[in-house]
Each structure stands twice: as structure tokens, then as C-alpha cells.
Design a protein around this motif. Structure first.
Motif, short mmCIF file in Angstrom:
data_model
loop_
_atom_site.label_atom_id
_atom_site.label_comp_id
_atom_site.label_asym_id
_atom_site.label_seq_id
_atom_site.Cartn_x
_atom_site.Cartn_y
_atom_site.Cartn_z
N VAL A 102 0.84 -1.21 0.00
CA VAL A 102 0.00 0.00 0.00
C VAL A 102 0.87 1.25 0.00
O VAL A 102 0.61 2.21 -0.74
N THR A 113 -4.70 4.53 -1.93
CA THR A 113 -4.97 3.18 -1.45
C THR A 113 -4.76 3.15 0.05
O THR A 113 -3.87 3.82 0.58
N LEU A 130 -8.61 -3.85 1.49
CA LEU A 130 -7.95 -2.75 0.78
C LEU A 130 -9.03 -1.82 0.25
O LEU A 130 -10.11 -2.28 -0.16
N GLU A 132 -9.66 1.91 -2.14
CA GLU A 132 -9.13 2.90 -3.06
C GLU A 132 -10.09 4.09 -3.06
O GLU A 132 -11.28 3.92 -3.32
N THR A 137 -12.04 -2.39 -2.20
CA THR A 137 -11.67 -3.06 -3.45
C THR A 137 -11.38 -4.55 -3.25
O THR A 137 -11.55 -5.33 -4.17
#
Length: 195
Positions: A102, A113, A130, A132, A137
Motif C-alpha cells: 500500500v 490506497t 484494501l 481505493e 476493493t
């Protein structure tokens, strides 16, 4: 670090954190165990973070202020500090790898991110997520040797249909996809990450 009492308390805090890797950490609970104020625990955690001994992963929430009020999970930059079974050490290793990934995407590619974990009020949790630009995502669940799909991962995948779901298994017999959830060998997947 000028006062001996603080050094002892920080050392005790560090020992307690070694056994709490991968679990949401309550400042109030730690403060109670150490018999110090919660704000002092928070200050000591910031010292350990600034020394690059630990890092915190905040729970995902659309409202950033709310996410900061919730309990973070603690991980060590050096998995050798982790006290616990092999699965916890694997989770810590994945956390370090994801953090580096990241940070690389943020620094080298300018991407917005972020790394989190996700948890419901009733305790359903996936190890990592994760995001974004504030949108989820990917969900990532870490297992030592279980090829069966995690119920919690299945729950979040059903709730967030557009989000990729991945179960990393250290001792996976074979890689496969079941109902939109990929099961992959942890080492091979981590080797493909940026950074």
C-alpha cells in the motif's frame, strides 16, 4: 524515555501487545491491565509506532472520524516479536507485506490506497481489506491450512458484490475459486505484490 517508570510501562505494554497481534486492541483494557490512564497507553503506542516497532490497522468505515474511534489491530514490523501460534505469525507477515504494498502504491504511483480490516458490530471480521479512494476493493482472509472458505469472508463477499475476495492459505493443496472467492497459496501471492 527519560523516566524509568515509563520505560518499564512501555516494556510491559510491548509484552502485552506481543500476545494481542491480529485482534482489535482496546486502549481502556490495556490501561486497566497496566494501571495507567488510557491516554498514556495511546501515547506509548504512538512512541512504539514512531520507533517502527508496531503499526496499527484501523477498521474500514466510510466515515473516517468514526473509524478512528473504533479499536485498531496491532501488528509488528518484525514478525519475530509475535508471540502465538504459526497462524498469527503468518497473519502478521501478511500485514507487513500489505502495508509495504500500500505504501508503494501511495508513494510511487500516487494512488489513494489504504489498508484496513473490516468488522461488524456482532463480531464478523475479515483480516484485511484494501480500499481505493475510500471504496472497498478487496477482502483478504489469512489461514494457515484451511482450504474451506471462511464464513466471514463469504458473508462480506455476499454483502459487497463488487469487491474481490481472497483467502490466502499457507498450506493450500491447490488453488481454486469458489463462488467468486479465490483461494491462493499465501507465499506465491505475496511474492507478486508491489514492493
Amino acid at each position: 524515555f527519560s523516566r524509568i517508570g515509563e520505560i518499564r510501562a512501555i516494556r510491559l505494554l510491548l509484552e502485552m501487545l506481543r500476545k494481542r497481534v491480529g485482534f482489535p486492541v482496546s486502549y481502556a483494557s490495556l490501561a486497566n491491565d497496566l494501571q495507567i490512564a488510557p491516554n498514556t497507553v495511546r501515547k506509548y503506542m504512538e512512541i512504539l509506532e514512531s520507533l517502527h516497532i508496531i503499526f496499527l490497522i484501523q477498521p474500514f468505515h466510510k466515515n473516517i472520524a468514526r473509524s478512528l474511534l473504533k479499536e485498531p489491530k496491532v501488528y509488528f514490523y518484525d514478525s519475530g516479536y509475535v508471540e502465538g501460534y504459526e497462524g498469527i505469525r503468518l497473519e502478521n507477515t501478511v500485514a507487513v507485506s500489505l502495508l509495504k504494498h500500500v505504501q508503494y502504491l501511495q508513494d510511487a504511483k500516487g494512488m489513494e490506497t489504504s489498508l484496513h480490516y473490516i468488522r461488524t458490530k456482532d463480531g464478523k471480521e475479515v483480516d484485511f481489506s484494501l480500499a481505493e479512494k475510500g471504496e472497498l476493493t478487496q477482502f483478504i482472509e489469512v489461514k494457515l491450512s484451511d482450504d474451506g472458505i471462511s464464513r466471514n469472508l463469504r458473508y462480506f463477499k455476499d454483502r459487497y458484490r463488487g469487491v474481490k475476495a481472497l483467502q490466502l492459505v499457507h498450506n493450500a493443496r491447490n488453488e481454486q475459486e469458489i463462488g467468486g472467492i479465490s483461494i491462493m497459496r499465501a507465499g506465491e501471492w505475496l511474492a507478486q505484490l508491489s514492493a
